[in-house]
Design a protein around this motif. Sequence first.
Motif, PDB file in Angstrom:
ATOM      1  N   VAL A  43       0.836  -1.206   0.000  1.00 40.49           N
ATOM      2  CA  VAL A  43       0.000   0.000   0.000  1.00 40.49           C
ATOM      3  C   VAL A  43       0.869   1.254   0.000  1.00 40.49           C
ATOM      4  N   VAL A  44       1.894   1.277   0.831  1.00 43.04           N
ATOM      5  CA  VAL A  44       2.758   2.452   0.912  1.00 43.04           C
ATOM      6  C   VAL A  44       3.485   2.681  -0.408  1.00 43.04           C
ATOM      7  N   SER A  46       2.599   1.632  -3.403  1.00 46.37           N
ATOM      8  CA  SER A  46       1.670   2.005  -4.474  1.00 46.37           C
ATOM      9  C   SER A  46       1.185   3.448  -4.334  1.00 46.37           C
ATOM     10  N   LEU A  47       1.069   3.947  -3.107  1.00 45.10           N
ATOM     11  CA  LEU A  47       0.634   5.333  -2.921  1.00 45.10           C
ATOM     12  C   LEU A  47       1.729   6.333  -3.262  1.00 45.10           C
ATOM     13  N   PHE A  48       2.958   6.052  -2.895  1.00 39.99           N
ATOM     14  CA  PHE A  48       4.019   7.039  -3.042  1.00 39.99           C
ATOM     15  C   PHE A  48       4.920   6.841  -4.254  1.00 39.99           C
ATOM     16  N   GLY A  50       4.056   4.613  -7.198  1.00 39.86           N
ATOM     17  CA  GLY A  50       3.383   4.274  -8.446  1.00 39.86           C
ATOM     18  C   GLY A  50       3.183   2.783  -8.634  1.00 39.86           C
ATOM     19  N   PRO A  51       2.612   2.413  -9.782  1.00 38.52           N
ATOM     20  CA  PRO A  51       2.232   1.015  -9.998  1.00 38.52           C
ATOM     21  C   PRO A  51       3.391   0.068 -10.318  1.00 38.52           C
ATOM     22  N   ALA A  54       5.066  -1.052  -7.149  1.00 38.42           N
ATOM     23  CA  ALA A  54       4.073  -1.823  -6.394  1.00 38.42           C
ATOM     24  C   ALA A  54       3.948  -3.224  -6.970  1.00 38.42           C
TER      25      ALA A  54
END
Length: 123
Positions: A43-44, A46-48, A50-51, A54
């Motif tokens: 989650v961290v 992907s939020l900061f 990008g994909p 992630a």
Amino acid sequence: MSTDEYRRGRAVEREREKKQRAVHGRYRGVLPVIYGIGLVIFVVVSLFMGPEPAFAVYLVTHLFYAGLIRADIKSLRSQGLDWGFSRHIWFGAAFALPFVAPAYYLYSRRVIRRENESRDVAE
């Protein structure tokens, strides 16, 4: 032919009971902790970031889950628990699907409890 095959009595029954030990998953208890840590990292990232990063986290954690599940199944099999062909399915699914690790955790609890009940031993 050895005479051990024909032994009878209370001493022999006690020896048989000692051999029946409770089955326990060696890595099963760590699985929810590792899953939670992997979920937070995913989650961290992907939020900061990008994909793409992630996806890398997703791939690495699933390799790790698959390895943990494989090691746990191997330890259970060494304790005398028969998994049959489903052990390959669990390993492959843990590699590819996101929610297999918690499903394996719940399923293995049921399998271990059933095996321990058939052995008449406490977990």
